[in-house]
Design an enzyme around this catalytic site. Structure first.
Site, PDB file in Angstrom:
ATOM      1  N   ASP A  58     -31.345   3.605  -5.059  1.00 28.88           N
ATOM      2  CA  ASP A  58     -30.609   3.618  -6.448  1.00 28.88           C
ATOM      3  C   ASP A  58     -31.474   2.858  -7.668  1.00 28.88           C
ATOM      4  O   ASP A  58     -30.947   2.972  -8.582  1.00 28.88           O
ATOM      5  CB  ASP A  58     -29.038   3.329  -6.321  1.00 28.88           C
ATOM      6  CG  ASP A  58     -28.849   1.888  -5.933  1.00 28.88           C
ATOM      7  OD1 ASP A  58     -29.944   1.390  -5.706  1.00 28.88           O
ATOM      8  OD2 ASP A  58     -27.790   1.755  -5.893  1.00 28.88           O
ATOM      9  N   SER A  59     -32.392   2.201  -7.191  1.00 31.90           N
ATOM     10  CA  SER A  59     -33.107   1.577  -8.318  1.00 31.90           C
ATOM     11  C   SER A  59     -33.992   2.694  -9.137  1.00 31.90           C
ATOM     12  O   SER A  59     -34.115   2.076 -10.258  1.00 31.90           O
ATOM     13  CB  SER A  59     -34.324   0.568  -7.829  1.00 31.90           C
ATOM     14  OG  SER A  59     -35.162   1.494  -6.498  1.00 31.90           O
ATOM     15  N   ASP A  69     -29.831   6.092  -0.828  1.00 31.30           N
ATOM     16  CA  ASP A  69     -28.818   5.137  -1.219  1.00 31.30           C
ATOM     17  C   ASP A  69     -27.626   5.850  -1.644  1.00 31.30           C
ATOM     18  O   ASP A  69     -27.637   6.646  -2.388  1.00 31.30           O
ATOM     19  CB  ASP A  69     -29.366   4.219  -2.389  1.00 31.30           C
ATOM     20  CG  ASP A  69     -29.814   2.929  -2.224  1.00 31.30           C
ATOM     21  OD1 ASP A  69     -29.418   2.220  -1.014  1.00 31.30           O
ATOM     22  OD2 ASP A  69     -30.492   2.453  -3.044  1.00 31.30           O
ATOM     23  N   LYS A  79     -28.264   4.816   2.985  1.00 29.77           N
ATOM     24  CA  LYS A  79     -28.111   3.319   2.849  1.00 29.77           C
ATOM     25  C   LYS A  79     -27.182   2.948   2.084  1.00 29.77           C
ATOM     26  O   LYS A  79     -26.875   3.422   0.893  1.00 29.77           O
ATOM     27  CB  LYS A  79     -29.443   2.657   2.345  1.00 29.77           C
ATOM     28  CG  LYS A  79     -29.402   1.156   2.094  1.00 29.77           C
ATOM     29  CD  LYS A  79     -30.880   0.832   2.036  1.00 29.77           C
ATOM     30  CE  LYS A  79     -31.463   0.582   0.424  1.00 29.77           C
ATOM     31  NZ  LYS A  79     -30.742  -0.077  -0.260  1.00 29.77           N
ATOM     32  N   GLU A 103     -32.601  -8.435   1.344  1.00 32.69           N
ATOM     33  CA  GLU A 103     -33.398  -8.692  -0.027  1.00 32.69           C
ATOM     34  C   GLU A 103     -33.105 -10.024  -0.302  1.00 32.69           C
ATOM     35  O   GLU A 103     -31.831 -10.480  -0.478  1.00 32.69           O
ATOM     36  CB  GLU A 103     -32.635  -7.657  -0.923  1.00 32.69           C
ATOM     37  CG  GLU A 103     -33.375  -7.547  -2.086  1.00 32.69           C
ATOM     38  CD  GLU A 103     -33.032  -6.539  -3.241  1.00 32.69           C
ATOM     39  OE1 GLU A 103     -32.314  -5.437  -2.547  1.00 32.69           O
ATOM     40  OE2 GLU A 103     -33.490  -6.492  -4.376  1.00 32.69           O
TER      41      GLU A 103
HETATM   42  O1  KIV Z   1     -32.848   0.605  -4.514  1.00 32.13           O
HETATM   43  C1  KIV Z   1     -33.436   0.380  -3.966  1.00 32.13           C
HETATM   44  O2  KIV Z   1     -34.887   0.491  -4.562  1.00 32.13           O
HETATM   45  C2  KIV Z   1     -33.629  -0.586  -2.719  1.00 32.13           C
HETATM   46  C3  KIV Z   1     -34.839  -1.331  -2.350  1.00 32.13           C
HETATM   47  C4  KIV Z   1     -35.260  -2.378  -3.284  1.00 32.13           C
HETATM   48  C5  KIV Z   1     -34.419  -1.794  -0.904  1.00 32.13           C
HETATM   49  O3  KIV Z   1     -32.506  -0.837  -2.429  1.00 32.13           O
END
Ligand code: KIV
Length: 274
Positions: free
Chosen positions: A42-43, A81, A110, A179
């Protein structure tokens, strides 16, 4: 890579590498590399859409990017995510969100945290959906955490992360992202769990590492300080753009050989000779 392969990464000397992927082009590059798994994180709200944090990611947004990545993923495992609050409104809405993401092409999901949504994790894993946990600095909790800070520094914080990690394993998670926690805490959690622990900003003692692709390529201008940049992507892309700009302005592009019709004529002539 398949879910069962993750367990082999608990063997000494083996490590899992995972990168984020949000679009077809970058996913196809990651798919052609040795990297083991692709995370539609979700980044993407920040890296692809320029948002301040990940809270604006929606199920629709995650599905669209998951579908693009899945088209390029080849044999790589695609993990997506579940975005902010999509799994906190009860089991029914969480299962609807999971269905949309899996139908878009995710092979695993995730979820950040565990307290308060154990029922959702249990329902997902019980339905055959592989679930990856995410503890430590969980960006969906940014306001509650008071910013992006290292987690588990004091005894109470470390104990909470250890308890939550064991709980996620009990609930059937196949792996855990840890993290921004101290390296010693990451070592302890990794040593305690049967399932692989994939670190990010958590030191060298985990079973693998994950990074945001645009961070490791030096493309994203707000990468965290723990990221190792494997190339200066911003400089390389800027140089290419400036070369294009100056060749357009000087008239050097398009040249005779770049003309699409000329190229097509040559290709057709070549084919006719065969
Ligand atoms: O959203 C994301 O990119 C993440 C990673 C940084 C583990 O959860």
């Amino acid at each position: 890579m398949r879910i069962k392969d993750f367990y082999s990464y608990r063997k000494p000397g083996r490590r899992v590498s995972m990168v984020t992927a949000y679009d077809y082009t970058m996913a196809s590059l990651a798919a052609a590399s040795g990297v083991d798994a692709l995370l539609v994180g979700d980044s993407l709200a920040m890296v692809m859409h320029g948002m301040e944090n990940t809270l604006t990611a929606s199920v629709g947004m995650m599905s669209l990017h998951t579908a693009a990545v899945a088209r390029a993923a080849g044999g790589k495992l695609v993990i997506t995510d579940m975005p902010f609050l999509s799994f906190r409104k009860g089991v029914g809405p969480a299962m609807d969100a999971a269905e949309e993401l899996m139908k878009a092409g995710a092979q695993a999901l995730k979820l950040e945290g565990v307290d308060g949504h154990e029922d959702v994790i249990e329902r997902l894993t019980g339905s055959g959906i592989p679930v990856m946990g995410h503890l430590g600095l969980t960006p969906q909790y940014v306001h509650g955490l008071g910013g992006y800070r290292v987690q588990g520094r004091d005894a109470a914080g470390a104990a909470q992360i250890k308890r939550q990690a064991l709980r996620l394993q009990e609930l059937g998670c196949f792996a855990l992202v840890l993290e921004c926690v101290p390296a010693e805490l990451a070592r302890e959690v990794t040593g305690t769990l049967r399932v692989p622990v994939i670190g990010i900003g958590a030191g060298p003692h985990t079973d693998g590492q994950v990074l945001v692709l645009q961070d490791l390529l030096g493309l994203y201008d707000k990468a965290p300080s723990f990221v190792r940049k494997y190339m200066d992507g911003r400089a390389a892309v800027t140089a290419a753009l400036n070369a294009f700009d100056s060749e357009v302005k000087s008239g050097a592009f398009p040249g005779k050989d770049d003309h699409e019709n000329d190229k097509r004529d040559k290709e057709l002539a070549g084919a006719a000779r065969l």
